[in-house]
Each structure stands twice: as structure tokens, then as C-alpha cells.
Design an enzyme around this catalytic site. Structure first.
Site, short mmCIF file in Angstrom:
data_model
loop_
_atom_site.label_atom_id
_atom_site.label_comp_id
_atom_site.label_asym_id
_atom_site.label_seq_id
_atom_site.Cartn_x
_atom_site.Cartn_y
_atom_site.Cartn_z
N SER A 124 -11.61 -32.22 8.81
CA SER A 124 -10.16 -32.09 8.86
C SER A 124 -9.74 -30.84 9.62
O SER A 124 -10.45 -29.82 9.58
CB SER A 124 -9.64 -32.00 7.42
OG SER A 124 -8.29 -31.61 7.41
N TYR A 148 -9.79 -28.08 -1.09
CA TYR A 148 -10.04 -29.28 -0.27
C TYR A 148 -10.61 -28.87 1.09
O TYR A 148 -11.66 -29.37 1.52
CB TYR A 148 -8.74 -30.08 -0.09
CG TYR A 148 -8.85 -31.13 0.99
CD1 TYR A 148 -9.72 -32.21 0.86
CD2 TYR A 148 -8.09 -31.04 2.17
CE1 TYR A 148 -9.84 -33.16 1.86
CE2 TYR A 148 -8.19 -31.98 3.17
CZ TYR A 148 -9.07 -33.05 3.01
OH TYR A 148 -9.18 -33.98 4.02
N LYS A 152 -14.52 -29.35 2.87
CA LYS A 152 -14.83 -29.95 4.19
C LYS A 152 -15.67 -28.99 5.03
O LYS A 152 -16.65 -29.39 5.66
CB LYS A 152 -13.52 -30.28 4.93
CG LYS A 152 -12.75 -31.44 4.33
CD LYS A 152 -13.47 -32.74 4.57
CE LYS A 152 -12.88 -33.89 3.81
NZ LYS A 152 -13.65 -35.12 3.86
P1 NAD Z 1 -8.40 -42.56 1.39
O1 NAD Z 1 -8.26 -41.93 0.06
O2 NAD Z 1 -7.44 -43.62 1.77
O3 NAD Z 1 -9.88 -43.12 1.58
C1 NAD Z 1 -11.00 -42.55 0.96
C2 NAD Z 1 -11.76 -43.69 0.28
O4 NAD Z 1 -12.92 -43.13 -0.34
C3 NAD Z 1 -10.95 -44.37 -0.83
O5 NAD Z 1 -11.01 -45.77 -0.64
C4 NAD Z 1 -11.63 -43.95 -2.13
O6 NAD Z 1 -11.57 -44.96 -3.11
C5 NAD Z 1 -13.05 -43.69 -1.64
N1 NAD Z 1 -13.80 -42.71 -2.44
C6 NAD Z 1 -13.42 -41.48 -2.84
N2 NAD Z 1 -14.42 -40.88 -3.52
C7 NAD Z 1 -15.47 -41.73 -3.51
C8 NAD Z 1 -16.77 -41.68 -4.03
N3 NAD Z 1 -17.22 -40.61 -4.70
N4 NAD Z 1 -17.59 -42.75 -3.84
C9 NAD Z 1 -17.16 -43.84 -3.18
N5 NAD Z 1 -15.92 -43.95 -2.66
C10 NAD Z 1 -15.08 -42.91 -2.83
O7 NAD Z 1 -8.38 -41.37 2.47
P2 NAD Z 1 -8.33 -41.45 4.05
O8 NAD Z 1 -7.00 -40.92 4.49
O9 NAD Z 1 -8.81 -42.77 4.53
O10 NAD Z 1 -9.38 -40.31 4.39
C11 NAD Z 1 -10.74 -40.61 4.68
C12 NAD Z 1 -11.48 -39.31 4.90
O11 NAD Z 1 -10.84 -38.56 5.92
C13 NAD Z 1 -11.49 -38.39 3.66
O12 NAD Z 1 -12.75 -37.80 3.58
C14 NAD Z 1 -10.44 -37.36 3.97
O13 NAD Z 1 -10.70 -36.13 3.36
C15 NAD Z 1 -10.55 -37.25 5.50
N6 NAD Z 1 -9.29 -36.78 6.14
C16 NAD Z 1 -8.11 -37.46 5.90
C17 NAD Z 1 -6.93 -37.00 6.47
C18 NAD Z 1 -5.63 -37.70 6.20
O14 NAD Z 1 -4.57 -37.06 6.40
N7 NAD Z 1 -5.61 -38.96 5.83
C19 NAD Z 1 -6.95 -35.85 7.29
C20 NAD Z 1 -8.16 -35.20 7.52
C21 NAD Z 1 -9.33 -35.69 6.94
N1 UFG Z 2 7.08 -32.66 5.17
C1 UFG Z 2 8.41 -32.75 4.82
N2 UFG Z 2 8.74 -33.59 3.78
C2 UFG Z 2 7.82 -34.34 3.11
C3 UFG Z 2 6.46 -34.23 3.48
C4 UFG Z 2 6.13 -33.37 4.51
O1 UFG Z 2 9.28 -32.10 5.40
O2 UFG Z 2 8.19 -35.06 2.17
C5 UFG Z 2 6.69 -31.80 6.31
C6 UFG Z 2 5.71 -30.69 5.96
O3 UFG Z 2 6.38 -29.53 5.53
C7 UFG Z 2 4.98 -30.51 7.30
C8 UFG Z 2 4.99 -31.91 7.92
O4 UFG Z 2 6.03 -32.61 7.25
O5 UFG Z 2 5.72 -29.66 8.13
C9 UFG Z 2 3.68 -32.66 7.73
O6 UFG Z 2 3.33 -32.66 6.34
P1 UFG Z 2 2.19 -33.62 5.75
O7 UFG Z 2 2.16 -33.41 4.29
O8 UFG Z 2 2.38 -35.01 6.25
O9 UFG Z 2 0.85 -33.09 6.46
P2 UFG Z 2 0.14 -31.65 6.42
O10 UFG Z 2 0.00 -31.22 7.83
O11 UFG Z 2 0.81 -30.74 5.48
O12 UFG Z 2 -1.30 -31.99 5.81
C10 UFG Z 2 -2.10 -33.10 6.27
C11 UFG Z 2 -2.92 -33.62 5.10
C12 UFG Z 2 -3.97 -32.63 4.69
C13 UFG Z 2 -4.81 -32.28 5.87
C14 UFG Z 2 -3.98 -31.81 7.02
C15 UFG Z 2 -4.89 -31.72 8.21
O13 UFG Z 2 -2.08 -33.88 3.98
O14 UFG Z 2 -4.81 -33.20 3.73
O15 UFG Z 2 -2.92 -32.74 7.31
O16 UFG Z 2 -4.25 -31.40 9.34
F1 UFG Z 2 -5.67 -31.30 5.53
#
Ligand code: NAD
Ligand code: UFG
Length: 334
Positions: A124, A148, A152
Site C-alpha cells: 500500500s 495497518y 504492510k
Molecule cells: P478486501 O477486504 O475486499 O479483500 C481481502 C479479502 O481477504 C477478503 O475477501 C477477506 O475475506 C480475505 N481475508 C482476510 N483475512 C484473511 C485470512 N486470514 N485468510 C483468508 N482470507 C482472508 O480488501 P481489498 O480492498 O480487496 O484489498 C486486498 C489487499 O490489498 C489487502 O491486503 C489490502 O490491505 C491491500 N490494499 C487495499 C487497498 C484498498 O484501498 N482497497 C489499498 C492498498 C492496499
Molecule cells: N474523505 C471525505 N469524506 C469521506 C471519506 C473520505 O472527505 O467520507 C476524504 C479523505 O479526507 C481523503 C480522501 O477523501 O482526503 C480519500 O479518503 P479515503 O478514506 O477514500 O482514502 P485514504 O487515502 O484516506 O486511505 C486509503 C485506504 C487506506 C490506504 C490508503 C493508501 O483507506 O487503507 O488509501 O493510499 F492505506
């Protein structure tokens, strides 16, 4: 190639499953459904015209993971499984380290035992922490601001050591910026349980009337219009980045980290304007206090992605809004 997607039923994993299968890979999903719904499997089947094998298990269950790796003759693993809510990680750090770090260690141990040494890891942009400069390139100092993010970075460091210890490992850590949007069919997308933390799903629910209005967390940042700026990448572009990473690893041993973003910051207002244009109406919004821990602005340098992954995120924010709106309106969970 036969590819195991841990966390493959989740938001990003389900889109990657579709992209990889359509490109001719044989995909196997493993998920404990702690943050996903089994109905996603039916919806993936509808898109692909066939079902994908899915094992309901925790990635920490080494016996099951070993059996799956052997039984399905897996050649590479994409490790999505993990927990991802920043606030929850502050409240309950142990469950984040247990899932994200211990889960990863267990998986890598089994992969090593079975001799599968090709891995893509979901990292991330949060590993960078406060910007010393922008855009974030991959060498920017790492200083994650919450458990978190630290989970990572710890996994990245473990993987770097693993690659140093054994030259057969081929490892890519993909640092996602802000994934948004849905599959163009509207069949799969992001559907967080409860009230969404992230902007795009919150906007979609406010637009559908499920939530009364959108809170804008601060409009007094030093940004183009005072609202927070982020790098929003369409989830299908992100999914295609995983396919490119798998191709890259075919010919490249060792360890690499690559940003996946667009390289362009957009403000909360930019995203809202795009969404309102797509749905043809204005949303109710209220400016509230800044959210604690939020950074004003960050975005990716995409130079390395374009060199190593031939990457270009080409889908616009309007396409992302259109696709998530289609997903939001569909009756996917019947
Ligand atoms: P998500 O929660 O939709 O998907 C994660 C999946 O992993 C889920 O289906 C959950 O049930 C499964 N899971 C969690 N723990 C588990 C375990 N111990 N064993 C088996 N399955 C398990 O999240 P996502 O948005 O698809 O994110 C996927 C990956 O990308 C995550 O590792 C997350 O940290 C990373 N990531 C996500 C974002 C984001 O904003 N979505 C940003 C940066 C990194
Ligand atoms: N925001 C609002 N209102 C809301 C939600 C968000 O104004 O209801 C704003 C936040 O202040 C920020 C922007 O929208 O300025 C984006 O916010 P998000 O919560 O969508 O995303 P973040 O960048 O805060 O965080 C996301 C994931 C994290 C990850 C990160 C990586 O939630 O898990 O991106 O870049 F680590």
C-alpha cells in the site's frame, strides 16, 4: 499458469480473478470470507461464463494451504488476503499483525516448502507516510503512521530478506494508491460492511439514498480547492497491473516494489463533480472537521510501473464513477 489468489473473493482479488482468467490463466481462490460475501462467486461466474475453484479457509491454516498449492499445481501466488481498515488497526493492532504479518509468514513458509517461489504481494501507498516530496517514488523514505501500514511494511521487509536468502524467489510488492470503481458489468465491486470509510463507496451510498449526505473531511488544506487530494486508480487498471506483474516475474528473479496509481492527484471535489456528472444530480454534502491522521495530498510516481509493468492506468475517474454507480444500483446480493 495456475495462480492462487489468497483473499480472492475480496474487492481487488475478485477483479484480478476476472482479468487473469480472461487472459488464459487458471485461477484458484482461497478466502475465509471475513470481509467478503460468497455471492461474489456466482457473480464472477456470470462474467466469465464458468466458475472458479474457491477454497474457504484462513491463509494461516498451513495444512490447507499446502494441500491447495499441491492439488492445483500452483505456479504463482498473489497474496491479497489481509485486513485493511486503518482505524480498526489502531484499535486492535494484534489482529492486524496476526492476519497481515503472521498470515503472510505462514503462507511464505508453505510456498518455500512446496517450492513455489513466485509471489505478488498487495502492499500500500500507506507505507510511505508523510511526504518528504511528491510524487512518491518507490525509494521515498518509509514511515507508516499506523499499525495497518506498519504490517504492510514489515511484510515487504520479510520478502526482501527472503529474496536475498534464495535467488530463486521472484517477488513483486505492488503498492496500491486509492483503488476505486468496479467491473464494467456492475456485477462485482466494493461493498464494505456497514458505513464505508473510503470516499468512493461513501459517495455511491449517499447517491443511492442509503446514507443521508456526504461529509467532506476538511476544505482548508493547502491543495487546489482546499479538500484532500489522492491518486485514484480504477480497480480494473489495478487488476491488469497484477497480470503485468506475473508476466514480469517470469523473466525476473529477486525483489521489486512498484507503485500502482495514475500519477495524477484529484481532490475530493474533483471526484464529487465527476460523480454528480455521471448520475446527473447534485449530492448533499457537508464540510466537517479534518479526519484525524489524514494527509493533505499524495500521489504516485508511475515511472517504475511503466518501465517494469508496461503500465498505464488509462481509465478515467468518470469511468470509475460510472462503473461503481452501475454496481451500486444493481441487485447483486439477491
Ligand atoms: P478486501 O477486504 O475486499 O479483500 C481481502 C479479502 O481477504 C477478503 O475477501 C477477506 O475475506 C480475505 N481475508 C482476510 N483475512 C484473511 C485470512 N486470514 N485468510 C483468508 N482470507 C482472508 O480488501 P481489498 O480492498 O480487496 O484489498 C486486498 C489487499 O490489498 C489487502 O491486503 C489490502 O490491505 C491491500 N490494499 C487495499 C487497498 C484498498 O484501498 N482497497 C489499498 C492498498 C492496499
Ligand atoms: N474523505 C471525505 N469524506 C469521506 C471519506 C473520505 O472527505 O467520507 C476524504 C479523505 O479526507 C481523503 C480522501 O477523501 O482526503 C480519500 O479518503 P479515503 O478514506 O477514500 O482514502 P485514504 O487515502 O484516506 O486511505 C486509503 C485506504 C487506506 C490506504 C490508503 C493508501 O483507506 O487503507 O488509501 O493510499 F492505506
Amino acid at each position: 499458469m495456475n495462480i492462487l489468489l489468497t483473499g480472492g473473493a475480496g474487492y481487488i482479488g475478485s477483479h484480478a480473478a476476472v482479468v487473469l482468467t480472461e487472459a488464459g490463466h487458471e485461477v484458484v481462490l482461497l478466502d475465509n470470507f471475513s470481509n467478503s460475501n460468497k455471492s461474489v462467486l456466482k457473480r464472477i461466474r456470470k462474467i466469465l461464463g464458468r466458475s472458479l475453484p474457491c477454497i474457504e479457509a484462513d491463509v494461516r491454516d498451513t495444512d490447507i494451504v499446502e494441500r491447495v498449492l499441491r492439488e492445483y499445481k500452483i505456479g504463482a501466488v498473489i497474496h491479497f488476503a489481509g485486513l485493511k481498515a486503518v482505524g480498526e488497526s489502531v484499535a486492535n493492532p494484534i489482529s492486524y499483525y496476526a492476519n497481515n504479518v503472521q498470515g503472510s509468514i505462514n503462507l511464505f513458509q508453505v510456498m518455500q516448502k512446496v517450492g513455489i517461489k513466485t509471489l505478488v504481494f498487495s502492499s500500500s501507498a500507506t507505507v510511505y507516510g508523510e511526504p518528504k516530496y511528491l510524487p512518491f517514488d518507490e525509494d521515498h523514505p518509509k514511515n507508516p503512521m499506523n499499525p495497518y501500514g506498519r504490517s504492510k511494511l514489515q511484510v515487504e521487509e520479510i520478502l526482501r530478506d527472503l529474496a536475498d536468502s534464495d535467488s530463486e524467489w521472484k517477488i513483486a510488492c505492488l503498492r496500491y494508491f486509492n483503488p476505486v470503481g468496479a467491473h464494467e458489468s456492475g456485477l462485482i465491486g466494493e461493498d464494505p460492511n456497514g458505513i464505508p470509510n473510503n470516499l468512493m463507496p461513501y459517495v455511491a451510498k449517499a447517491a443511492s439514498g442509503e446514507l443521508p449526505h456526504l461529509n467532506i473531511f476538511g476544505d482548508d488544506y493547502e491543495t487546489c480547492d482546499g479538500t484532500g487530494e489522492r491518486d485514484y486508480i480504477h480497480v480494473m487498471d489495478l487488476a491488469e497491473g497484477h497480470m503485468a506483474a506475473i508476466s514480469y516475474l517470469k523473466n525476473h528473479a529477486g525483489f521489486t516494489c512498484v507503485n500502482l496509481g495514475t500519477g495524477k492527484p484529484l481532490s475530493v471535489m474533483d471526484l464529487l463533480n465527476a460523480f454528480e456528472k455521471v448520475i446527473g444530480k447534485n449530492l448533499k454534502k457537508v464540510v466537517v472537521q479534518r479526519r484525524s491522521g489524514d494527509l493533505p495530498c499524495y500521489y504516485a510516481s508511475v515511472e517504475q510501473a511503466s518501465i517494469q509493468l508496461n503500465g498505464s492506468a488509462f481509465r478515467s475517474i468518470e469511468i470509475a464513477c460510472r462503473d461503481i454507480w452501475k454496481f451500486q444500483k444493481a441487485d447483486n446480493f439477491q
